[in-house]
Scaffold this active site. Sequence first.
Site, PDB file in Angstrom:
ATOM      1  N   GLU A 178       0.785  -1.252  -0.100  1.00 46.23           N
ATOM      2  CA  GLU A 178       0.288  -0.229   0.068  1.00 46.23           C
ATOM      3  C   GLU A 178       0.577   1.377  -0.117  1.00 46.23           C
ATOM      4  O   GLU A 178       2.251   1.090   0.869  1.00 46.23           O
ATOM      5  CB  GLU A 178      -1.191   0.259   1.204  1.00 46.23           C
ATOM      6  CG  GLU A 178      -1.696  -1.170   1.031  1.00 46.23           C
ATOM      7  CD  GLU A 178      -2.501  -1.304   2.290  1.00 46.23           C
ATOM      8  OE1 GLU A 178      -4.545  -1.573   1.954  1.00 46.23           O
ATOM      9  OE2 GLU A 178      -2.393  -1.137   3.200  1.00 46.23           O
ATOM     10  N   CYS A 232       3.273   8.498   1.355  1.00 48.03           N
ATOM     11  CA  CYS A 232       3.978   7.138   2.092  1.00 48.03           C
ATOM     12  C   CYS A 232       3.848   6.632   1.745  1.00 48.03           C
ATOM     13  O   CYS A 232       3.449   5.727   0.922  1.00 48.03           O
ATOM     14  CB  CYS A 232       2.592   7.493   3.706  1.00 48.03           C
ATOM     15  SG  CYS A 232       3.423   6.741   4.155  1.00 48.03           S
ATOM     16  N   CYS A 262       6.787  -6.694   7.040  1.00 47.61           N
ATOM     17  CA  CYS A 262       7.991  -5.607   7.495  1.00 47.61           C
ATOM     18  C   CYS A 262       8.835  -7.037   9.240  1.00 47.61           C
ATOM     19  O   CYS A 262       7.622  -7.589   9.505  1.00 47.61           O
ATOM     20  CB  CYS A 262       7.005  -4.848   8.986  1.00 47.61           C
ATOM     21  SG  CYS A 262       8.690  -3.798   9.669  1.00 47.61           S
ATOM     22  N   CYS A 315       6.853  -4.622  16.506  1.00 47.36           N
ATOM     23  CA  CYS A 315       6.006  -3.227  17.483  1.00 47.36           C
ATOM     24  C   CYS A 315       5.301  -3.428  17.385  1.00 47.36           C
ATOM     25  O   CYS A 315       3.965  -3.981  16.829  1.00 47.36           O
ATOM     26  CB  CYS A 315       6.220  -2.123  16.403  1.00 47.36           C
ATOM     27  SG  CYS A 315       8.584  -1.249  15.672  1.00 47.36           S
ATOM     28  N   CYS A 340       1.795  -2.420  15.973  1.00 43.44           N
ATOM     29  CA  CYS A 340       1.764  -1.782  14.223  1.00 43.44           C
ATOM     30  C   CYS A 340       0.749  -2.736  13.419  1.00 43.44           C
ATOM     31  O   CYS A 340       1.109  -3.715  13.748  1.00 43.44           O
ATOM     32  CB  CYS A 340       2.905  -1.541  14.068  1.00 43.44           C
ATOM     33  SG  CYS A 340       2.791  -1.372  12.192  1.00 43.44           S
ATOM     34  N   CYS A 364      -1.487   6.351  10.092  1.00 44.74           N
ATOM     35  CA  CYS A 364       0.283   5.819  10.125  1.00 44.74           C
ATOM     36  C   CYS A 364      -0.371   4.318  11.586  1.00 44.74           C
ATOM     37  O   CYS A 364      -1.281   4.304  11.998  1.00 44.74           O
ATOM     38  CB  CYS A 364       0.773   6.270  11.221  1.00 44.74           C
ATOM     39  SG  CYS A 364       1.123   8.056  10.889  1.00 44.74           S
TER      40      CYS A 364
HETATM   41  N1  SAH Z   1       9.447   1.256  10.237  1.00 37.51           N
HETATM   42  C1  SAH Z   1       9.679   2.422  10.459  1.00 37.51           C
HETATM   43  C2  SAH Z   1       8.723   3.256   9.861  1.00 37.51           C
HETATM   44  C3  SAH Z   1       7.565   2.551  10.000  1.00 37.51           C
HETATM   45  S1  SAH Z   1       5.450   3.929   9.762  1.00 37.51           S
HETATM   46  C4  SAH Z   1       9.673   2.967  12.021  1.00 37.51           C
HETATM   47  O1  SAH Z   1       9.663   2.310  12.827  1.00 37.51           O
HETATM   48  O2  SAH Z   1       9.718   4.115  11.759  1.00 37.51           O
HETATM   49  C5  SAH Z   1       5.906   4.668  10.326  1.00 37.51           C
HETATM   50  C6  SAH Z   1       5.292   5.311  12.021  1.00 37.51           C
HETATM   51  O3  SAH Z   1       3.764   5.182  12.215  1.00 37.51           O
HETATM   52  C7  SAH Z   1       6.451   4.942  13.070  1.00 37.51           C
HETATM   53  O4  SAH Z   1       6.882   5.547  13.770  1.00 37.51           O
HETATM   54  C8  SAH Z   1       5.754   3.830  13.075  1.00 37.51           C
HETATM   55  O5  SAH Z   1       6.139   3.638  15.102  1.00 37.51           O
HETATM   56  C9  SAH Z   1       4.212   4.390  13.453  1.00 37.51           C
HETATM   57  N2  SAH Z   1       3.098   3.576  13.570  1.00 37.51           N
HETATM   58  C10 SAH Z   1       3.068   2.161  14.089  1.00 37.51           C
HETATM   59  N3  SAH Z   1       2.128   1.938  14.221  1.00 37.51           N
HETATM   60  C11 SAH Z   1       1.325   2.455  14.092  1.00 37.51           C
HETATM   61  C12 SAH Z   1      -0.042   3.117  15.129  1.00 37.51           C
HETATM   62  N4  SAH Z   1      -0.830   1.933  15.453  1.00 37.51           N
HETATM   63  N5  SAH Z   1      -0.232   4.460  15.551  1.00 37.51           N
HETATM   64  C13 SAH Z   1       0.409   5.321  15.749  1.00 37.51           C
HETATM   65  N6  SAH Z   1       1.106   5.060  14.557  1.00 37.51           N
HETATM   66  C14 SAH Z   1       2.164   4.152  14.390  1.00 37.51           C
END
Ligand code: SAH
Length: 381
Positions: free
Chosen positions: A97, A110, A117, A121, A124, A356
């Site tokens: 996406e 984005c 991934c 985390c 996420c 996000c």
């Molecule tokens: N792998 C990279 C890019 C990830 S996405 C990273 O970890 O930075 C970009 C941002 O969205 C990251 O800061 C991630 O932690 C955040 N994110 C992930 N899941 C989320 C959620 N459910 N709600 C809000 N932000 C989230």
Amino acid sequence: MSNTQGASVNLLSLDRSAMENYFLDMGEKSFRAQQLLQWVYQKKVIRFPDMTDLSKRLRQTLQQNTNLDLPEIVSQQRSTDGTFKWLLKLKDGNCIESVYIPESGRGTLCVSSQVGCGLNCTFCATARQGFNRNLDVDEIISQVWIANNVLEAIENKPENCFVRDVADQRRPVTNIVMMGMGEPLLNFDNVVSAMRLMMDDYSFGLSMRRVTLSTAGMIPAIDQLRQQCPVSLAVSLHAPDDALRDKLVPLNKKYPIGPLLDCCRRYVGENNRRRVTLEYVMLKGVNDSAEQARALAKIIRHVPAKVNLIPFNPFPQTQFQRSEAETIDRFRDMLLAENIFTVTRTTRGDDIDAACGQLAGDFVDRTSRSRRMQQQTVVFS
Ligand code: SAH
């Protein structure tokens, strides 16, 4: 979309220096690379016969040996706030996406860097889906090509809400964030080549500060990025102490907060105009207390950083909840009071699961994580 038979090299996978070498190896002049980049990225021409300043013979050779294949757009959704989300099908059938967020005076794309991934985390949605593979350069840069093309085609329609008044390129995509699916620094070479294309004057020509890479904190790769391609950096911090960050971002066990913040300082170096963005997802009752705001302010006091608070975006079966708006405001105000530049990221596109952490794509998980994650609950004391 295919315009070749028996094709081998996808020219979208070559940045300028790789493409120059490709042409030199063919016995052509290296400036053919500039011409080709301009056709593809500036004139949006992806059919070799239409590239009229290349000799007929060269066009035929390219037609036979190369391709400019793009992913297929499986679906396009548009949020009530104007955000777009595309589901793109790759050559192996996996889907990823990308999301376009229009704001006044700019449009941010984005971009995904991996199918799924490999990190874990806990808050996420992408992590829950597991991991399949790294994206190739062409699959990364195609996301930009497609977004610009689709949006330009609908630009004149009355319901259009994105602004295209940026003086430099006058394209819908004025900013790029490597914040889609995946950990970009675990796909380092391909992501760097794709970012070089985003910034190349013969391609999309974005300035370095308009391209941001977000990482969960891969310290050695951040140092490498600083040396090879120092775009704007965002780091997913999410917690003020290692005990909590270990649970939220398990990569912390390998690269803990202290060394990570030192690495952020190195990234900015002597340049006192640059700042690293520290991302902090606001999770109700987990990392949003006044005490945690104070602890955060303390650990980042000497880091040239700005803080981006991200209200948590929920997804099915998550154990987390978004912090209350007043809690987020209090957290922000406490950081501001410590002279730490802090903004709360506006949630965009959540009605189409484009916010996000909500990107999930559609692919085969090659780890057993998606199964294990169904049962996973992290305990916070
Ligand atoms: N792998 C990279 C890019 C990830 S996405 C990273 O970890 O930075 C970009 C941002 O969205 C990251 O800061 C991630 O932690 C955040 N994110 C992930 N899941 C989320 C959620 N459910 N709600 C809000 N932000 C989230």
